[in-house]
Write a protein that holds these residues in place. Structure first.
Motif, PDB file in Angstrom:
ATOM      1  N   GLY A  44       3.098   1.243  -3.595  1.00  0.00           N
ATOM      2  CA  GLY A  44       2.371   1.194  -4.590  1.00  0.00           C
ATOM      3  C   GLY A  44       3.029   0.261  -5.850  1.00  0.00           C
ATOM      4  O   GLY A  44       3.907  -0.522  -5.500  1.00  0.00           O
ATOM      5  N   LEU A  45       2.493   0.205  -6.951  1.00  0.00           N
ATOM      6  CA  LEU A  45       2.808  -0.630  -7.933  1.00  0.00           C
ATOM      7  C   LEU A  45       4.154  -0.552  -8.510  1.00  0.00           C
ATOM      8  O   LEU A  45       4.909  -1.597  -8.184  1.00  0.00           O
ATOM      9  N   GLU A  59      -3.518  -3.665  -6.365  1.00  0.00           N
ATOM     10  CA  GLU A  59      -2.792  -3.418  -7.765  1.00  0.00           C
ATOM     11  C   GLU A  59      -1.344  -4.113  -7.858  1.00  0.00           C
ATOM     12  O   GLU A  59      -0.989  -4.820  -8.638  1.00  0.00           O
ATOM     13  N   ALA A  60      -0.662  -3.512  -6.746  1.00  0.00           N
ATOM     14  CA  ALA A  60       0.856  -3.839  -6.665  1.00  0.00           C
ATOM     15  C   ALA A  60       0.901  -5.604  -6.491  1.00  0.00           C
ATOM     16  O   ALA A  60       1.880  -6.081  -7.025  1.00  0.00           O
ATOM     17  N   GLU A  69      -6.549  -0.565  -2.340  1.00  0.00           N
ATOM     18  CA  GLU A  69      -6.527  -0.676  -3.758  1.00  0.00           C
ATOM     19  C   GLU A  69      -5.163  -0.664  -4.098  1.00  0.00           C
ATOM     20  O   GLU A  69      -4.855  -1.262  -5.224  1.00  0.00           O
ATOM     21  N   ARG A  70      -4.300   0.103  -3.667  1.00  0.00           N
ATOM     22  CA  ARG A  70      -2.932   0.296  -4.028  1.00  0.00           C
ATOM     23  C   ARG A  70      -2.288  -0.985  -3.956  1.00  0.00           C
ATOM     24  O   ARG A  70      -1.483  -1.562  -4.784  1.00  0.00           O
ATOM     25  N   GLN A 104       0.679  -1.113  -0.031  1.00  0.00           N
ATOM     26  CA  GLN A 104       0.003   0.108  -0.070  1.00  0.00           C
ATOM     27  C   GLN A 104       0.902   1.530   0.050  1.00  0.00           C
ATOM     28  O   GLN A 104       0.539   2.196  -0.636  1.00  0.00           O
TER      29      GLN A 104
END
Length: 243
Positions: free
Chosen positions: A52-53, A97-98, A93-94, A49
């Protein structure tokens, strides 16, 4: 020769809105890291989180294996689900995605992966699978309305003969879990290799890549002694075969 590097991937290391849950998650992380180091891994922790990606992919680049631990529900848009389901809490959500991207890259590269609880579900979603969004109030897979340290429930799973998991744990395993979601439709090239008495898929393996997910928590203090080390052994074995 330097130790192989294991990236232990968590959702976050900061939950100011849920301090008791964060303390318990930190304990599980601490135990997973300690066991991994004892097995000879050089460990780094990635909080998806926060990173991030891009940051997560960069941090794990060059890792010999991934261990993806538990946490919040995966946001339903990542598997074609709807919001507003029973038991829905805050999402990250971060991190979703990652972690999904980390698993997808690992499969492409042949990097060994072990997913635990949410990590097991991340593997399925990353490969196009779906989730049962809520198991209902009568589910036996967690204790409800209790302090966080008592949320885990014990139950037996049956393991498919011939699977990599069977080679590690045998015909059955006593597991400790705390989940209200579960794997539903399996992702591409995945197969269910362990089931609970109610038919839920409790472990998945990739047919070709060295990827294993378990719905339970072998890193919990009350888990069967040696079970976490056996599962970590799948990462070391896969790495040795690839060398």
């Amino acid at each position: 020769m330097p130790a192989a590097r294991l990236s232990v991937v968590v959702v976050t290391t900061s939950r100011p809105h849920a301090p008791e849950y964060q303390r318990y998650s930190a304990l599980l992380l601490q135990r997973a890291v300690a066991a991994s180091r004892a097995e000879g891994w050089q460990v780094d922790v990635i909080a998806a989180q926060e990173a991030g990606l891009t940051g997560s992919l960069r941090a794990a680049d060059g890792s010999s294996a991934l261990l993806v631990l538990g946490g919040e529900d995966i946001a339903p848009e990542f598997y074609g689900g709807a919001r507003g389901y029973a038991g829905e809490g805050a999402h990250a959500e971060r991190a979703d995605e990652a972690q999904i991207a980390l698993v997808q890259r690992a499969v492409e590269r042949g990097t060994p992966v072990l997913g635990v609880c949410r990590g097991h579900q991340v593997i399925n979603v990353a490969l196009g699978g779906t989730l049962i969004q809520d198991l209902g109030e009568r589910s036996s897979h967690r204790h409800e309305d209790v302090p966080i340290e008592f949320v885990m429930a014990d139950h037996l799973v049956r393991i498919e003969n011939g699977s990599r998991l069977h080679a590690q744990l045998g015909d059955t395993a006593t597991t400790r879990s705390a989940h209200h979601q579960a794997v539903d439709r399996l992702g591409a090239s995945l197969r269910g290799v362990a089931t609970a008495s109610d038919g839920l898929v409790e472990a998945i393996e990739h047919r070709d890549a060295p990827v294993l997910g378990v719905q339970w928590h072998p890193e919990d203090p009350g888990a069967v002694s040696g079970q976490l080390e056996s599962l970590l052994g799948t990462l070391a074995q896969a790495r040795a075969l690839a060398a």
